[in-house]
Motif scaffolding. Structure first.
Motif, PDB file in Angstrom:
ATOM      1  N   MET A   1      45.678 -84.240 108.703  1.00 30.01           N
ATOM      2  CA  MET A   1      46.874 -85.005 109.027  1.00 30.01           C
ATOM      3  C   MET A   1      46.498 -86.209 109.883  1.00 30.01           C
ATOM      4  O   MET A   1      45.673 -86.114 110.767  1.00 30.01           O
ATOM      5  CB  MET A   1      47.865 -84.124 109.799  1.00 30.01           C
ATOM      6  CG  MET A   1      49.170 -84.809 110.141  1.00 30.01           C
ATOM      7  SD  MET A   1      50.258 -83.773 111.164  1.00 30.01           S
ATOM      8  CE  MET A   1      50.583 -82.429 110.038  1.00 30.01           C
ATOM      9  N   GLU A   2      47.113 -87.337 109.579  1.00 32.51           N
ATOM     10  CA  GLU A   2      46.887 -88.531 110.380  1.00 32.51           C
ATOM     11  C   GLU A   2      47.547 -88.376 111.745  1.00 32.51           C
ATOM     12  O   GLU A   2      48.517 -87.643 111.914  1.00 32.51           O
ATOM     13  CB  GLU A   2      47.483 -89.759 109.683  1.00 32.51           C
ATOM     14  CG  GLU A   2      46.851 -90.063 108.348  1.00 32.51           C
ATOM     15  CD  GLU A   2      45.590 -90.878 108.471  1.00 32.51           C
ATOM     16  OE1 GLU A   2      45.326 -91.385 109.579  1.00 32.51           O
ATOM     17  OE2 GLU A   2      44.869 -91.004 107.487  1.00 32.51           O
ATOM     18  N   SER A   3      47.045 -89.054 112.721  1.00 30.20           N
ATOM     19  CA  SER A   3      47.630 -88.975 114.061  1.00 30.20           C
ATOM     20  C   SER A   3      48.904 -89.783 114.135  1.00 30.20           C
ATOM     21  O   SER A   3      49.108 -90.717 113.371  1.00 30.20           O
ATOM     22  CB  SER A   3      46.630 -89.511 115.090  1.00 30.20           C
ATOM     23  OG  SER A   3      46.313 -90.853 114.817  1.00 30.20           O
ATOM     24  N   VAL A   4      49.759 -89.412 115.059  1.00 33.57           N
ATOM     25  CA  VAL A   4      51.022 -90.121 115.262  1.00 33.57           C
ATOM     26  C   VAL A   4      50.741 -91.490 115.855  1.00 33.57           C
ATOM     27  O   VAL A   4      49.830 -91.659 116.659  1.00 33.57           O
ATOM     28  CB  VAL A   4      51.953 -89.305 116.180  1.00 33.57           C
ATOM     29  CG1 VAL A   4      53.251 -90.032 116.417  1.00 33.57           C
ATOM     30  CG2 VAL A   4      52.212 -87.932 115.584  1.00 33.57           C
ATOM     31  N   ARG A   5      51.523 -92.473 115.423  1.00 32.86           N
ATOM     32  CA  ARG A   5      51.320 -93.833 115.900  1.00 32.86           C
ATOM     33  C   ARG A   5      51.546 -93.926 117.397  1.00 32.86           C
ATOM     34  O   ARG A   5      52.210 -93.103 118.006  1.00 32.86           O
ATOM     35  CB  ARG A   5      52.266 -94.787 115.174  1.00 32.86           C
ATOM     36  CG  ARG A   5      53.742 -94.582 115.483  1.00 32.86           C
ATOM     37  CD  ARG A   5      54.586 -95.511 114.633  1.00 32.86           C
ATOM     38  NE  ARG A   5      56.004 -95.245 114.810  1.00 32.86           N
ATOM     39  CZ  ARG A   5      56.797 -95.919 115.615  1.00 32.86           C
ATOM     40  NH1 ARG A   5      56.300 -96.885 116.366  1.00 32.86           N
ATOM     41  NH2 ARG A   5      58.074 -95.637 115.705  1.00 32.86           N
ATOM     42  N   ALA A  79      54.888 -91.981 110.479  1.00 29.23           N
ATOM     43  CA  ALA A  79      54.230 -91.508 111.695  1.00 29.23           C
ATOM     44  C   ALA A  79      52.958 -90.731 111.386  1.00 29.23           C
ATOM     45  O   ALA A  79      52.006 -90.750 112.159  1.00 29.23           O
ATOM     46  CB  ALA A  79      55.189 -90.649 112.505  1.00 29.23           C
ATOM     47  N   THR A  80      52.935 -90.018 110.249  1.00 27.52           N
ATOM     48  CA  THR A  80      51.759 -89.245 109.863  1.00 27.52           C
ATOM     49  C   THR A  80      51.524 -89.383 108.370  1.00 27.52           C
ATOM     50  O   THR A  80      52.433 -89.760 107.609  1.00 27.52           O
ATOM     51  CB  THR A  80      51.918 -87.741 110.189  1.00 27.52           C
ATOM     52  OG1 THR A  80      52.908 -87.189 109.312  1.00 27.52           O
ATOM     53  CG2 THR A  80      52.334 -87.525 111.636  1.00 27.52           C
ATOM     54  N   ARG A  81      50.321 -89.018 107.961  1.00 26.64           N
ATOM     55  CA  ARG A  81      50.007 -88.999 106.535  1.00 26.64           C
ATOM     56  C   ARG A  81      50.914 -88.008 105.811  1.00 26.64           C
ATOM     57  O   ARG A  81      51.382 -88.277 104.690  1.00 26.64           O
ATOM     58  CB  ARG A  81      48.527 -88.617 106.364  1.00 26.64           C
ATOM     59  CG  ARG A  81      47.932 -88.714 104.937  1.00 26.64           C
ATOM     60  CD  ARG A  81      48.286 -87.566 104.020  1.00 26.64           C
ATOM     61  NE  ARG A  81      48.063 -86.252 104.584  1.00 26.64           N
ATOM     62  CZ  ARG A  81      46.978 -85.520 104.369  1.00 26.64           C
ATOM     63  NH1 ARG A  81      46.012 -86.005 103.607  1.00 26.64           N
ATOM     64  NH2 ARG A  81      46.855 -84.309 104.895  1.00 26.64           N
ATOM     65  N   THR A  86      55.119 -86.396 101.878  1.00 25.76           N
ATOM     66  CA  THR A  86      56.413 -85.760 101.634  1.00 25.76           C
ATOM     67  C   THR A  86      57.376 -86.729 100.959  1.00 25.76           C
ATOM     68  O   THR A  86      58.077 -86.363 100.002  1.00 25.76           O
ATOM     69  CB  THR A  86      57.012 -85.247 102.953  1.00 25.76           C
ATOM     70  OG1 THR A  86      56.169 -84.224 103.484  1.00 25.76           O
ATOM     71  CG2 THR A  86      58.412 -84.686 102.739  1.00 25.76           C
ATOM     72  N   VAL A  87      57.407 -87.962 101.429  1.00 29.64           N
ATOM     73  CA  VAL A  87      58.289 -88.964 100.817  1.00 29.64           C
ATOM     74  C   VAL A  87      57.853 -89.258  99.387  1.00 29.64           C
ATOM     75  O   VAL A  87      58.690 -89.389  98.473  1.00 29.64           O
ATOM     76  CB  VAL A  87      58.308 -90.249 101.660  1.00 29.64           C
ATOM     77  CG1 VAL A  87      59.014 -91.376 100.919  1.00 29.64           C
ATOM     78  CG2 VAL A  87      59.009 -89.992 102.993  1.00 29.64           C
ATOM     79  N   TYR A 148      47.464 -81.140 103.538  1.00 31.36           N
ATOM     80  CA  TYR A 148      48.899 -81.427 103.596  1.00 31.36           C
ATOM     81  C   TYR A 148      49.686 -80.165 103.931  1.00 31.36           C
ATOM     82  O   TYR A 148      49.488 -79.113 103.323  1.00 31.36           O
ATOM     83  CB  TYR A 148      49.376 -81.996 102.264  1.00 31.36           C
ATOM     84  CG  TYR A 148      50.882 -82.141 102.159  1.00 31.36           C
ATOM     85  CD1 TYR A 148      51.577 -83.021 102.980  1.00 31.36           C
ATOM     86  CD2 TYR A 148      51.600 -81.393 101.220  1.00 31.36           C
ATOM     87  CE1 TYR A 148      52.958 -83.147 102.884  1.00 31.36           C
ATOM     88  CE2 TYR A 148      52.974 -81.531 101.108  1.00 31.36           C
ATOM     89  CZ  TYR A 148      53.645 -82.400 101.945  1.00 31.36           C
ATOM     90  OH  TYR A 148      55.012 -82.540 101.847  1.00 31.36           O
ATOM     91  N   CYS A 149      50.591 -80.278 104.883  1.00 28.72           N
ATOM     92  CA  CYS A 149      51.455 -79.177 105.283  1.00 28.72           C
ATOM     93  C   CYS A 149      52.858 -79.419 104.745  1.00 28.72           C
ATOM     94  O   CYS A 149      53.545 -80.358 105.173  1.00 28.72           O
ATOM     95  CB  CYS A 149      51.494 -79.039 106.811  1.00 28.72           C
ATOM     96  SG  CYS A 149      49.902 -78.608 107.553  1.00 28.72           S
TER      97      CYS A 149
END
Length: 270
Positions: A1-5, A79-81, A86-87, A148-149
């Motif tokens: 998972m990407e980090s939150v901005r 905010a995250t990957r 999900t989108v 991916y979660c």
């Protein structure tokens, strides 16, 4: 998972930023339009990266690099990957549901159509969408995105329900003609996942367990053929995948006690 901005300006109810200039609806509309365009480009770039290098290529930093954005800037959109994935899944799954619903709608006009024609229309619509949107098909039905979660309830529960009930709708349409062929079926409700039954039994309360099993068989045949084609496994085996699909679909329709009708071939569309 990407980090939150990192920290940014909090959004105001009107869509601008707290302490912003508030230059009226024209400035706000322009900002909204630009944001929507950038969001669409991010999603398009993500699918292009997936097409080129597989699902693990979907990272916010890679997308930012392709678009000439800074990594911090893209976090202002997702905010995250996982938020982005999900989108993407929701968008492509909803698009598929829209396509198959459009040809299998239980309207008065549709009710007059031959059951075989309705079933064939659903199958062709599913295949055409998959061929026109292979990355979307792979995202929904194929390659998992590493790490991916899935959010609680799934990435696209509404679209998944629509496609699921559409498939069971095929069995429901065929069941009056097919039930004598499956009279010896020993399926009962305990053979199915409770989550599946919670989706389909309220919509089709009159269907017996054997008909739900039939829906899964139908799905296996359609999904299997389309998957082979989308992943390129048929390209070295036949020069006529369209003919192969049409004949497999005709055999499927006959297995439901129906006679196939002349139907469309593949017409990929976005």
């Amino acid at each position: 998972m990407e980090s939150v901005r990192g920290p940014g300006h909090p959004a105001s109810p009107g869509g601008g930023t707290v302490g912003g200039s508030g230059r009226g609806p024209t400035a706000g509309s322009r900002r909204e339009r630009l944001r929507a365009e950038t969001t669409a480009e991010i999603k398009k770039t993500a699918l292009e990266l997936m097409a080129a290098d597989g699902p693990d290529a979907i990272t916010l930093r890679a997308i930012a690099r392709e678009m000439g954005m800074t990594a911090n800037a893209i976090y202002g959109y997702f905010a995250t990957r996982d938020d982005l994935v999900t989108v993407l899944i929701r968008d492509v799954y909803t698009a598929l549901a829209d396509v198959v619903d459009a040809v299998f709608s239980p309207s008065a006009a549709e009710a007059e159509r031959a059951p075989a024609a309705r079933i064939q229309s659903w199958a062709h619509a599913f295949r055409n969408w998959a061929l026109a949107n292979p990355e979307g098909f792979r995202l929904v039905y194929g390659d998992p995105v590493p790490g991916y979660c899935t959010p609680p309830g799934g990435a696209a529960p509404d679209a998944a329900l629509r496609v699921c009930t559409g498939l069971v709708g095929i069995a429901h349409t065929a069941w009056p003609y097919a039930q004598h062929l499956y009279a010896d079926s020993d399926f009962d409700w305990s053979d199915f996942d409770p989550g599946l039954l919670a989706k389909v039994r309220p919509v089709y309360p009159d269907l017996p367990p054997a008909a739900v099993a039939l829906a899964l068989r139908i799905w296996g045949r359609l999904h299997g053929m389309v998957s082979l084609e989308v992943y390129g496994h048929l390209s070295t085996q036949t020069t006529s995948p369209d003919k192969l699909f049409r004949e497999e679909l005709a055999a499927l329709v006959r297995s439901l006690g129906l006679e196939p009708t002349a139907g469309p071939t593949a017409r990929p569309s976005a």
